[in-house]
Design an enzyme around this catalytic site. Structure first.
Site, mmCIF file in Angstrom:
data_model
loop_
_atom_site.group_PDB
_atom_site.id
_atom_site.type_symbol
_atom_site.label_atom_id
_atom_site.label_comp_id
_atom_site.label_asym_id
_atom_site.label_seq_id
_atom_site.Cartn_x
_atom_site.Cartn_y
_atom_site.Cartn_z
ATOM 1 N N SER A 1 59.477 6.487 -18.769
ATOM 2 C CA SER A 1 60.115 5.704 -19.831
ATOM 3 C C SER A 1 60.103 6.441 -21.167
ATOM 4 O O SER A 1 59.179 7.214 -21.465
ATOM 5 C CB SER A 1 59.340 4.391 -19.980
ATOM 6 O OG SER A 1 59.761 3.700 -21.131
ATOM 7 N N TYR B 1 51.844 -0.160 -22.055
ATOM 8 C CA TYR B 1 52.893 0.133 -21.066
ATOM 9 C C TYR B 1 53.265 1.618 -21.122
ATOM 10 O O TYR B 1 53.275 2.317 -20.110
ATOM 11 C CB TYR B 1 54.117 -0.752 -21.317
ATOM 12 C CG TYR B 1 55.332 -0.295 -20.552
ATOM 13 C CD1 TYR B 1 55.395 -0.439 -19.170
ATOM 14 C CD2 TYR B 1 56.405 0.321 -21.207
ATOM 15 C CE1 TYR B 1 56.508 0.016 -18.459
ATOM 16 C CE2 TYR B 1 57.515 0.761 -20.501
ATOM 17 C CZ TYR B 1 57.554 0.612 -19.131
ATOM 18 O OH TYR B 1 58.643 1.064 -18.434
ATOM 19 N N LYS C 1 52.589 4.787 -18.289
ATOM 20 C CA LYS C 1 53.617 5.688 -17.743
ATOM 21 C C LYS C 1 53.253 7.150 -18.031
ATOM 22 O O LYS C 1 53.460 8.032 -17.203
ATOM 23 C CB LYS C 1 54.985 5.350 -18.341
ATOM 24 C CG LYS C 1 55.546 4.018 -17.869
ATOM 25 C CD LYS C 1 56.127 4.140 -16.471
ATOM 26 C CE LYS C 1 56.642 2.834 -15.926
ATOM 27 N NZ LYS C 1 57.211 2.926 -14.587
HETATM 28 N N1 UFG Z 1 65.954 -7.957 -29.103
HETATM 29 C C1 UFG Z 1 66.333 -8.999 -29.938
HETATM 30 N N2 UFG Z 1 66.256 -10.263 -29.447
HETATM 31 C C2 UFG Z 1 65.816 -10.539 -28.188
HETATM 32 C C3 UFG Z 1 65.444 -9.466 -27.349
HETATM 33 C C4 UFG Z 1 65.517 -8.185 -27.849
HETATM 34 O O1 UFG Z 1 66.728 -8.792 -31.078
HETATM 35 O O2 UFG Z 1 65.748 -11.724 -27.826
HETATM 36 C C5 UFG Z 1 66.041 -6.593 -29.615
HETATM 37 C C6 UFG Z 1 64.719 -5.860 -29.609
HETATM 38 O O3 UFG Z 1 64.000 -6.125 -30.776
HETATM 39 C C7 UFG Z 1 65.176 -4.405 -29.462
HETATM 40 C C8 UFG Z 1 66.477 -4.493 -28.677
HETATM 41 O O4 UFG Z 1 66.897 -5.844 -28.780
HETATM 42 O O5 UFG Z 1 65.446 -3.892 -30.708
HETATM 43 C C9 UFG Z 1 66.313 -4.165 -27.220
HETATM 44 O O6 UFG Z 1 65.234 -4.937 -26.707
HETATM 45 P P1 UFG Z 1 64.892 -5.020 -25.167
HETATM 46 O O7 UFG Z 1 63.743 -5.971 -25.029
HETATM 47 O O8 UFG Z 1 66.131 -5.309 -24.396
HETATM 48 O O9 UFG Z 1 64.477 -3.555 -24.790
HETATM 49 P P2 UFG Z 1 63.309 -2.661 -25.425
HETATM 50 O O10 UFG Z 1 64.020 -1.624 -26.230
HETATM 51 O O11 UFG Z 1 62.276 -3.417 -26.112
HETATM 52 O O12 UFG Z 1 62.607 -2.143 -24.112
HETATM 53 C C10 UFG Z 1 63.114 -1.138 -23.325
HETATM 54 C C11 UFG Z 1 62.635 -1.300 -21.896
HETATM 55 C C12 UFG Z 1 61.149 -1.111 -21.793
HETATM 56 C C13 UFG Z 1 60.793 0.187 -22.427
HETATM 57 C C14 UFG Z 1 61.271 0.196 -23.844
HETATM 58 C C15 UFG Z 1 60.946 1.468 -24.538
HETATM 59 O O13 UFG Z 1 62.980 -2.575 -21.422
HETATM 60 O O14 UFG Z 1 60.753 -1.109 -20.456
HETATM 61 O O15 UFG Z 1 62.674 0.049 -23.861
HETATM 62 O O16 UFG Z 1 60.769 1.217 -25.888
HETATM 63 F F1 UFG Z 1 59.466 0.363 -22.439
#
Ligand code: UFG
Length: 334
Positions: A125, A149, A153
């Protein structure tokens, strides 16, 4: 202790093969002429996503179950997806992540060592990089994860390197950016419970399965104040796994490769594109920042294209969201 088995060149053990990315990889494996054997504990996986080969239910830490799978199907390679992957939960319950993602992976590595299974494609990741110093992030960027997490990894990457030196394991660690979208035929897709990812939640707000979508933070140092991510189609990820496996069949050089599109989209941009795809207004609420979110994560995948000959087929965000939408409507009979 080495256990002699005649391994089958076309058989691949897929841990986490009933999950989101693993199930797409199984479809791609089958299409490429391999036999995917799914090993999954079904904690987050879906039995109905196992469509392209046999299934064995088991936890990674159950060595006897792994032995059973290996003895029965004699895989010559492993694709290792099985992992817990909720960043927030890893902060509040790190033991769960180290137990499964690290200790479980070690059990798998030891089984591979014992049966002389030499090829491993690992689901790593971008979370292993932590807060990026440069954008887009290259593979040789420093790795300082900011949550358990990401640490779990990274530990697996280190364990694979050590097993490679000591036992001749050949591996590719594929560092995904934001996996998104769904199988273009909508046979499998993203169905997490609980769902925390942006695109399925945005779609649910548009489908009235939830009242709205909360944007986490509008005061980031980005053009529109919301976080930027590199969304990559899950089918393009699956394609890269096949190419990685073929690469390991040709040579035994191990390493790590990024999987992203190299283009960043803000949370607001994702919502705008989803509105276009769905043809409706999506109710939005603006909230606080979510702890542990780096403002901007975009990957440099030039090396992956060069080394694997990988060419993403669905790089366009509108297509990614459309495929996710099609699967979601099918999954919830809408
Ligand atoms: N977000 C919102 N509202 C929500 C959900 C997410 O604004 O309800 C935002 C988050 O703050 C982030 C973006 O949308 O800025 C993407 O969020 P996600 O939860 O979809 O994905 P992440 O970037 O947090 O996570 C992904 C993978 C993880 C990995 C991570 C690495 O899902 O497994 O990237 O940073 F670890």
């Amino acid at each position: 202790m080495t256990r002699q088995l005649k391994l089958d060149e076309k058989t691949v053990l897929v841990t986490g093969g009933a999950g989101y990315i693993g199930s797409h990889a199984c479809k791609a494996l089958k299409a490429a002429g391999y036999n995917p054997i799914v090993f999954d504990n079904l904690v987050y996986g879906h039995k109905e996503f196992v469509k392209w080969g046999p299934f064995l239910e088991g936890h990674l830490e159950e060595r006897a179950k792994l032995d059973e799978a290996i003895n029965k199907y004699r895989p010559s390679a492993v694709m290792h997806f099985a992992a817990y992957a909720l960043v927030g939960e890893s902060v509040t319950n790190p033991g769960k992540y180290y137990r499964n993602n690290v200790s479980g992976s070690l059990t798998l590595l030891e089984a591979m060592r014992d049966y002389e299974i030499k090829r491993l494609v690992f689901s790593s990741s971008c979370a292993t990089y932590g807060v990026p110093q440069t954008i887009p992030i290259p593979e040789d960027h420093s790795q300082n994860p900011i949550n358990p997490y990401g640490s779990s990894k990274l530990m697996m990457e280190k364990m694979m390197s050590d097993f490679s030196i000591a036992h001749g394991l050949s591996f590719l660690a594929l560092r995904y950016f934001n996996a998104a979208g769904a199988d273009p035929d909508a046979e499998v897709g993203e169905l997490h419970d609980p769902e925390t990812h942006l695109i399925p939640l945005v779609l649910d707000a548009g489908l009235k399965r939830r009242p709205n979508i909360t944007v986490f933070g509008t005061d980031y140092d980005t053009p529109d104040g919301t976080c930027i991510r590199d969304y990559i189609h899950v089918t393009d990820l699956a394609d890269a796994h096949i190419l990685a496996l073929k690469y390991l069949e040709r040579n035994s050089k191990s390493g790590a490769l990024n999987l992203g599109n190299g283009a960043g989209y803000s949370v607001k941009e994702v919502i705008t594109v989803a509105e276009k795809v769905m043809g409706c207004k999506i109710p939005v609420v603006y909230g606080e920042r979510r702890a542990g979110d780096p403002p901007r994560l975009v990957g440099n995948s030039v090396k992956t294209r060069e080394i694997l000959g990988w060419n993403p087929r669905f790089a366009d965000l509108q297509t990614i969201i459309l495929h996710a939408y099609n699967h979601r409507k099918k999954a919830f009979s809408i």
